[in-house]
Design a protein around this motif. Structure first.
Motif, PDB file in Angstrom:
ATOM      1  N   GLY A 171       0.955  -1.307  -0.143  1.00  0.00           N
ATOM      2  CA  GLY A 171       0.043  -0.080   0.074  1.00  0.00           C
ATOM      3  C   GLY A 171       0.743   1.118   0.006  1.00  0.00           C
ATOM      4  O   GLY A 171       2.141   1.460  -0.249  1.00  0.00           O
ATOM      5  N   ALA A 172       0.123   2.325   0.224  1.00  0.00           N
ATOM      6  CA  ALA A 172       0.869   3.816   0.378  1.00  0.00           C
ATOM      7  C   ALA A 172       2.144   3.661   1.407  1.00  0.00           C
ATOM      8  O   ALA A 172       1.609   3.113   2.569  1.00  0.00           O
ATOM      9  N   PRO A 173       2.960   4.244   1.243  1.00  0.00           N
ATOM     10  CA  PRO A 173       3.702   4.599   2.634  1.00  0.00           C
ATOM     11  C   PRO A 173       3.404   5.389   3.448  1.00  0.00           C
ATOM     12  O   PRO A 173       2.711   6.366   3.347  1.00  0.00           O
ATOM     13  N   GLN A 174       3.549   4.871   4.767  1.00  0.00           N
ATOM     14  CA  GLN A 174       3.062   5.592   5.902  1.00  0.00           C
ATOM     15  C   GLN A 174       4.104   6.420   6.652  1.00  0.00           C
ATOM     16  O   GLN A 174       5.283   5.861   6.805  1.00  0.00           O
ATOM     17  N   LEU A 175       3.521   7.451   7.177  1.00  0.00           N
ATOM     18  CA  LEU A 175       4.729   8.232   7.909  1.00  0.00           C
ATOM     19  C   LEU A 175       4.660   7.673   9.311  1.00  0.00           C
ATOM     20  O   LEU A 175       3.902   7.419  10.123  1.00  0.00           O
ATOM     21  N   VAL A 176       6.014   7.413   9.808  1.00  0.00           N
ATOM     22  CA  VAL A 176       6.361   7.170  11.065  1.00  0.00           C
ATOM     23  C   VAL A 176       7.023   8.263  11.985  1.00  0.00           C
ATOM     24  O   VAL A 176       7.862   8.781  11.549  1.00  0.00           O
ATOM     25  N   LYS A 177       6.178   8.326  12.882  1.00  0.00           N
ATOM     26  CA  LYS A 177       6.522   9.329  13.819  1.00  0.00           C
ATOM     27  C   LYS A 177       7.763   8.985  14.920  1.00  0.00           C
ATOM     28  O   LYS A 177       7.485   7.959  15.683  1.00  0.00           O
ATOM     29  N   ARG A 178       8.843   9.953  14.912  1.00  0.00           N
ATOM     30  CA  ARG A 178       9.733   9.615  15.792  1.00  0.00           C
ATOM     31  C   ARG A 178      10.238  10.749  16.814  1.00  0.00           C
ATOM     32  O   ARG A 178       9.682  11.741  16.324  1.00  0.00           O
ATOM     33  N   ARG A 179      10.502  10.570  18.039  1.00  0.00           N
ATOM     34  CA  ARG A 179      10.967  11.672  18.638  1.00  0.00           C
ATOM     35  C   ARG A 179      12.260  12.630  18.144  1.00  0.00           C
ATOM     36  O   ARG A 179      12.969  11.782  17.795  1.00  0.00           O
ATOM     37  N   SER A 180      11.961  13.557  18.235  1.00  0.00           N
ATOM     38  CA  SER A 180      13.258  14.361  17.493  1.00  0.00           C
ATOM     39  C   SER A 180      14.185  14.633  18.386  1.00  0.00           C
ATOM     40  O   SER A 180      14.322  14.935  19.567  1.00  0.00           O
ATOM     41  N   HIS A 181      15.609  14.224  17.924  1.00  0.00           N
ATOM     42  CA  HIS A 181      16.731  14.660  18.628  1.00  0.00           C
ATOM     43  C   HIS A 181      16.932  15.963  19.090  1.00  0.00           C
ATOM     44  O   HIS A 181      17.334  16.298  20.119  1.00  0.00           O
ATOM     45  N   GLU A 182      16.541  16.868  18.017  1.00  0.00           N
ATOM     46  CA  GLU A 182      16.724  18.301  18.444  1.00  0.00           C
ATOM     47  C   GLU A 182      15.731  18.829  19.467  1.00  0.00           C
ATOM     48  O   GLU A 182      16.294  19.798  20.359  1.00  0.00           O
ATOM     49  N   GLU A 183      14.771  18.208  19.838  1.00  0.00           N
ATOM     50  CA  GLU A 183      13.774  18.595  20.996  1.00  0.00           C
ATOM     51  C   GLU A 183      14.771  18.322  22.225  1.00  0.00           C
ATOM     52  O   GLU A 183      14.729  19.226  23.322  1.00  0.00           O
ATOM     53  N   ASP A 184      15.513  17.537  22.310  1.00  0.00           N
ATOM     54  CA  ASP A 184      16.583  17.451  23.535  1.00  0.00           C
ATOM     55  C   ASP A 184      17.608  18.479  23.509  1.00  0.00           C
ATOM     56  O   ASP A 184      17.869  18.726  24.471  1.00  0.00           O
ATOM     57  N   VAL A 185      18.098  18.795  22.208  1.00  0.00           N
ATOM     58  CA  VAL A 185      19.117  19.583  22.217  1.00  0.00           C
ATOM     59  C   VAL A 185      18.658  21.109  22.608  1.00  0.00           C
ATOM     60  O   VAL A 185      19.163  21.768  23.420  1.00  0.00           O
ATOM     61  N   HIS A 186      17.341  21.379  22.131  1.00  0.00           N
ATOM     62  CA  HIS A 186      16.891  22.754  22.387  1.00  0.00           C
ATOM     63  C   HIS A 186      15.815  22.874  23.664  1.00  0.00           C
ATOM     64  O   HIS A 186      15.281  23.877  23.977  1.00  0.00           O
ATOM     65  N   GLN A 187      16.256  21.670  24.490  1.00  0.00           N
ATOM     66  CA  GLN A 187      15.467  21.876  25.774  1.00  0.00           C
ATOM     67  C   GLN A 187      16.000  23.273  26.626  1.00  0.00           C
ATOM     68  O   GLN A 187      17.181  23.222  26.547  1.00  0.00           O
ATOM     69  N   PRO A 188      15.268  23.822  27.272  1.00  0.00           N
ATOM     70  CA  PRO A 188      15.888  25.066  28.071  1.00  0.00           C
ATOM     71  C   PRO A 188      16.832  24.413  29.171  1.00  0.00           C
ATOM     72  O   PRO A 188      16.278  23.468  29.710  1.00  0.00           O
ATOM     73  N   PRO A 189      17.800  24.866  29.373  1.00  0.00           N
ATOM     74  CA  PRO A 189      18.711  24.498  30.586  1.00  0.00           C
ATOM     75  C   PRO A 189      17.861  24.539  31.909  1.00  0.00           C
ATOM     76  O   PRO A 189      16.937  25.450  32.124  1.00  0.00           O
ATOM     77  N   THR A 190      18.422  23.567  32.851  1.00  0.00           N
ATOM     78  CA  THR A 190      17.922  23.564  34.156  1.00  0.00           C
ATOM     79  C   THR A 190      18.275  24.717  35.058  1.00  0.00           C
ATOM     80  O   THR A 190      19.573  24.669  35.037  1.00  0.00           O
ATOM     81  N   PRO A 191      17.487  25.418  35.806  1.00  0.00           N
ATOM     82  CA  PRO A 191      17.984  26.423  36.445  1.00  0.00           C
ATOM     83  C   PRO A 191      18.781  25.686  37.681  1.00  0.00           C
ATOM     84  O   PRO A 191      18.311  24.848  38.255  1.00  0.00           O
ATOM     85  N   LEU A 192      20.121  26.269  37.876  1.00  0.00           N
ATOM     86  CA  LEU A 192      20.744  25.774  38.954  1.00  0.00           C
ATOM     87  C   LEU A 192      20.705  26.677  40.026  1.00  0.00           C
ATOM     88  O   LEU A 192      20.847  28.016  40.025  1.00  0.00           O
ATOM     89  N   GLY A 193      20.665  26.127  41.329  1.00  0.00           N
ATOM     90  CA  GLY A 193      20.746  26.595  42.657  1.00  0.00           C
ATOM     91  C   GLY A 193      22.235  27.015  43.045  1.00  0.00           C
ATOM     92  O   GLY A 193      23.169  26.896  42.241  1.00  0.00           O
TER      93      GLY A 193
END
Length: 315
Positions: A171-193
């Motif tokens: 059949g027609a090819p289906q889109l496979v959704k994956r978690r983007s690696h760039e989401e991890d890269v662009h996560q805001p830094p954790t505020p440090l105490g």
């Protein structure tokens, strides 16, 4: 890109002095990393995935990444051209520059725990997948997993995307959704105490403190090794609340924990305790286990060279 041409120009001008293949291999490694960094920057602009940060902070991260990519080759080149004194001068200047950049990122831009390398290479496959998802299923279908003929308009699946014959669906090819690696890269830094900020400051200052005591006490003294180890273990111990860190920062903390094993390979501990045991183990494995010698023997030959390069050991 400028650094790539500088490296090749520097190598060509000094070709008569670079008689060892280690300098050439390190030049290729540094130049390839710089090309990847440049290419990733172009792709991020094309994918509209620029870093969500001020331009000045992005420049600091870029320069810091470049320094990490070229530091070993620069040390080798300085040693060939200017001898041991020039080599140590270059080492000190690079470590001071890196420390200044990291301090600015920590206190001025509140960048939190800093990774190595500062700019993580782009994951092209997942980024293209993310681009397709953001444009909608139909657009993703056409631009990511399919090829559209310019004249016919026919949608065809590329050969590289086809599954194996026994699992193929016609059949027609289906889109496979994956978690983007760039989401991890662009996560805001954790505020440090306060405690975590002190821990990160100790980690940043450790190379300079080590070089200072190395110059005062000499290379064979135990004090630089001990003080550096104490600072690094203290920094790791103060960073006790790792549950609140994001995925990228947790990976960096695991990397730092693993690098504590390097103290077994650093002089003077390596010279007095580790060297004979490690070489005996490698020789035993190479002599009595088939196939292991292909890796163990080159490793035994490379260990003395690895020991002489500061940025291999302490960078």
């Amino acid at each position: 890109m400028l650094f790539v041409f500088v490296c090749f120009f520097f190598f060509n001008k000094s070709a008569g002095r670079f008689t060892d293949s280690h300098e050439l291999s390190e030049l290729v490694y540094s130049a390839s990393n710089l090309l990847v960094l440049l290419n990733d920057g172009i792709l991020r602009k094309g994918l509209c995935r620029t870093h969500p940060m001020p331009l000045s902070q992005q420049k600091l991260l870029t320069w810091l990444t470049v320094l990490e990519y070229v530091e070993v080759f620069t040390e080798m080149g300085a040693n060939k051209l200017w001898g041991d004194g020039g080599r140590w001068l270059v080492i000190v200047l690079i470590q001071i520059a890196k420390a200044i950049f990291r301090i600015l990122l920590l206190f001025w831009y509140k960048s939190g725990i800093q990774t190595s390398p500062p700019i993580i290479p782009l994951d092209r496959d997942t980024q293209l997948s993310k681009r397709g998802e953001s444009q909608g299923a139909d657009s993703a279908y056409r631009n990511y997993i399919s090829f559209v003929g310019q004249r016919s308009g026919r949608v065809m699946r590329p050969l590289g995307r086809a599954p194996s014959l026994h699992t193929r669906l016609w059949g027609a090819p289906q889109l496979v959704k994956r978690r983007s690696h760039e989401e991890d890269v662009h996560q805001p830094p954790t505020p440090l105490g306060l405690q975590e900020t002190i821990a990160e400051s100790l980690y940043i200052a450790r190379p300079l403190v080590h070089l200072l005591f190395l110059g005062i006490c000499g290379r064979q003294s135990w004090k630089p090794w001990l003080i550096s180890g104490i600072l690094e273990v203290t920094s790791f111990g103060l960073m006790n609340d790792t549950k609140s860190l994001n995925r990228r920062e947790k990976a960096e903390m695991r990397r730092r924990a693993f690098l504590l094993l390097y103290y077994l390979l650093r002089s003077p501990f390596y010279d007095r305790y580790s060297e004979t045991k490690i070489l005996f183990l490698l020789r035993f494995l190479a002599d009595y286990i088939p196939g292991v010698g292909l890796v163990a023997r080159p490793l035994m030959e490379y260990l003395p060279i690895w020991q002489k390069i500061y940025f291999y050991n302490w960078g």
